[in-house]
Design an enzyme around this catalytic site. Sequence first.
Site, short mmCIF file in Angstrom:
data_model
loop_
_atom_site.label_atom_id
_atom_site.label_comp_id
_atom_site.label_asym_id
_atom_site.label_seq_id
_atom_site.Cartn_x
_atom_site.Cartn_y
_atom_site.Cartn_z
N ASP A 1 0.65 -1.47 -0.04
CA ASP A 1 0.03 0.02 -0.06
C ASP A 1 0.78 1.49 -0.07
O ASP A 1 0.65 2.29 0.87
CB ASP A 1 -0.79 -0.10 1.25
CG ASP A 1 -2.08 1.21 1.17
OD1 ASP A 1 -2.35 1.42 0.33
OD2 ASP A 1 -2.31 1.50 2.52
N GLU B 1 3.62 -7.90 7.31
CA GLU B 1 2.40 -8.41 6.86
C GLU B 1 2.64 -9.73 5.76
O GLU B 1 1.99 -9.80 4.90
CB GLU B 1 1.29 -7.56 6.20
CG GLU B 1 0.94 -6.50 7.33
CD GLU B 1 -0.46 -5.82 6.95
OE1 GLU B 1 -1.01 -6.01 5.96
OE2 GLU B 1 -1.16 -5.21 8.00
N TYR C 1 -6.95 -3.06 12.20
CA TYR C 1 -7.52 -1.86 11.67
C TYR C 1 -8.91 -1.82 12.10
O TYR C 1 -9.99 -1.98 11.47
CB TYR C 1 -7.61 -1.57 10.50
CG TYR C 1 -6.35 -0.83 9.89
CD1 TYR C 1 -5.78 0.37 10.38
CD2 TYR C 1 -4.96 -1.87 9.74
CE1 TYR C 1 -4.49 0.65 9.89
CE2 TYR C 1 -3.85 -1.41 9.41
CZ TYR C 1 -3.41 -0.08 9.74
OH TYR C 1 -2.23 0.40 9.43
N GLU D 1 0.39 -1.24 14.20
CA GLU D 1 -0.25 -0.52 13.25
C GLU D 1 -1.71 -0.60 13.89
O GLU D 1 -2.25 -1.59 14.02
CB GLU D 1 -0.23 -0.95 11.79
CG GLU D 1 0.81 -0.96 11.07
CD GLU D 1 0.62 -1.17 9.61
OE1 GLU D 1 -0.28 -1.19 9.08
OE2 GLU D 1 1.97 -1.46 9.08
C1 GCB Z 1 -1.39 -2.41 6.58
C2 GCB Z 1 -0.08 -2.05 5.92
C3 GCB Z 1 0.15 -0.66 5.44
C4 GCB Z 1 -1.10 -0.16 4.81
C5 GCB Z 1 -2.21 -0.33 5.99
C6 GCB Z 1 -3.53 0.55 5.51
O1 GCB Z 1 -1.69 -3.15 7.17
O2 GCB Z 1 0.98 -2.65 6.62
O3 GCB Z 1 1.31 -0.77 4.52
O4 GCB Z 1 -0.88 1.13 4.56
O5 GCB Z 1 -2.35 -1.42 6.26
O6 GCB Z 1 -3.62 1.66 5.52
O7 GCB Z 1 -4.13 -0.10 4.70
#
Ligand code: GCB
Length: 656
Positions: free
Chosen positions: A205, A455, A508, A544
């Site tokens: 990403d 990841e 997330y 994250e």
């Molecule tokens: C993740 C990735 C990161 C992305 C993020 C996202 O898990 O490690 O590279 O930018 O999610 O914002 O989707």
Amino acid sequence: MSLSFFSLVTGLYVLHFSLALILVNKEVPQTRGMLYPRESETREVRSLDGIWNFVRSDQANPTQGVRDEWYTKDLSQSRPTIPMPVPASYNDITTDNLRDHVGTVWYDRKFFVPRSWSKNQRIWLRFGSVHYEAFVWINGQKVVKHEIGHLPFEAEVTDILNYGAENRITVMCDNALIQTTVPQGKITEVPNDNGMTIIQSYTFDFFNYAGIHRSVHLYTTPRTFIEEVEVTTALSENNSVGEVFYSVSVNGSAANEAINVLNIQANLYDKEGAKVANTTSDGKLDGCLKLTGVKPWWPYLMHPEPGYLYELEIKLLAANEELLDVYRLKVGLRTLSWNKSQFLINGKPVYFRGFGRHEDSDIRGKGLDNALMVRDFNLLKWIGANAYRTSHYPYSEESMQFADQHGIMIIDECPSVDTENYSQELLGKHKSSLEQLIHRDRNHPSVVMWSIANEPRTASMNADSYFELVANFTRSLDKTRPITAAIAVPYTQDKSGRHLDIISFNRYNAWYSNTGRLDMVTQNVIDEATAWNKQYNKPVIMSEYGADTLEGLHMTPAYVWSEEFQEEVFARHFKAFDQLRKKGWFIGEFVWNFADFKTAQSYTRVGGNKKGVFTRSRQPKAAAHLLRKRYFALGRDLDQCQFPEDLFTYIADLIS
Ligand code: GCB
């Protein structure tokens, strides 16, 4: 058993074995030299940064320049050139669609080598990084080829240069990512309005910026010179006594008898320039400097004087005391240790409060930018962070030096992102990326952990043996730092955690899962972190979490993409983290992301990923002020740091 059933079972068995990959632990090439170019009384450094000439190859004919030998003359004689800044990504510089170019591009420039530089010394050409693959010629002669971005490479060019005359350097750079590059990508040929075209796709990403990303230097060394310096440190007597162990490699055959025996004189100076320790080895190239009254290297906000650095001066002497070479580097004295629940620096438990970041900015992409770097460190300190992860590739050497100076701890990540389709070739390159990274960064006190992947697809059958080999290889190169990886597969499916020292997980809540549900964050975070800890009995970091946020979008009650929503998502995580901290094995929280950054085009990204606490132009969103209050509150609670005067806005005199 009927025959058909038997053959079905046999068929499945065969299928099982054909999917299980047998990986062999092959040697990877060893990096030599590559000390950061520094001037000294025996060395000169010259920058080749500036405006170079640039040509893009036809996408359908990426090897034409090699076949037609464009490197044997000025590029402008083969194709019309355009000006291109170095260092910078080339993607966002022009007004046509160079941004999405796939394949090779060419750079060249001329430079003078002064008469005073002669063959009595050696001349080296060094690139801070070129993404992804680089081929370099000087005066038409091939000098070096390097694969994997974000890492330095160099070659000796002493015998190729014209002294007291003009020279030409030509670079071909290829940005193509395939299944055996690090990181991985795919190239496919698809129809478009003009026939067929090539497209690059990748699952990670962030935008696949390419070009000469970091500085290009020419530097000199004496013929017999200090090629490597490796430093480790130890502290004892309550951190008051320190030892600096150094090990030097020398390159160069002795031109005369006198230098057949070499000695190392090592001097250690404090910040004020006072010599605090020195030794001269007797025919040996390693030794130890011992000092009392040490000022250890401490992270920012963990001590009133963080990032304390000494200067180590290494002098290479011939037997007749003639000074052959001098190299100086900064050294921080600190110890690291870890166990099943803690990570300690100088014997004190650490709680990481930081960010995942990117090297990314408007126009220059991933090109080295000192203004941006200094701004970013000012913001890191303003917000009270003590750490960041170099997600998802090695950052510039200049930023590593800056982190040393400012006491910012670094989880140093290699460029393996979304690792999948495990193969022997991929394993070799993945290991090589770690070898190059560790060789480059091993002397930085700021580097406290290696991250071997972000990841990776660790639910797959082959992930177990693959990550066992990667982790063991990393440990064989450096036993002084723990190993982690930022894992995203569910803990029930993961096959990598048992090979790591510290478990990091990315999740997330309220964004990719249960979108918008702020009431489904806190307990989920507690449950997942606890499950990871239970599964592996190791310290856990949330590496994250976050929410995309469009600055200036306000909505109450909080709604996805608004500033209020980002603040709420953070606050719900803080609540979980505080409960987790009490359990004793939860050692850190890293927001995704420090700043907004560019990604490939997608309908989920508005101009890029907007999970930044700062905008891409490095201005705070509302959540930055909230995070700042938390990071300083943690600093005061855990490390007795002071609050900055402007941390809380005056609202009323509540004391009287
Ligand atoms: C993740 C990735 C990161 C992305 C993020 C996202 O898990 O490690 O590279 O930018 O999610 O914002 O989707």
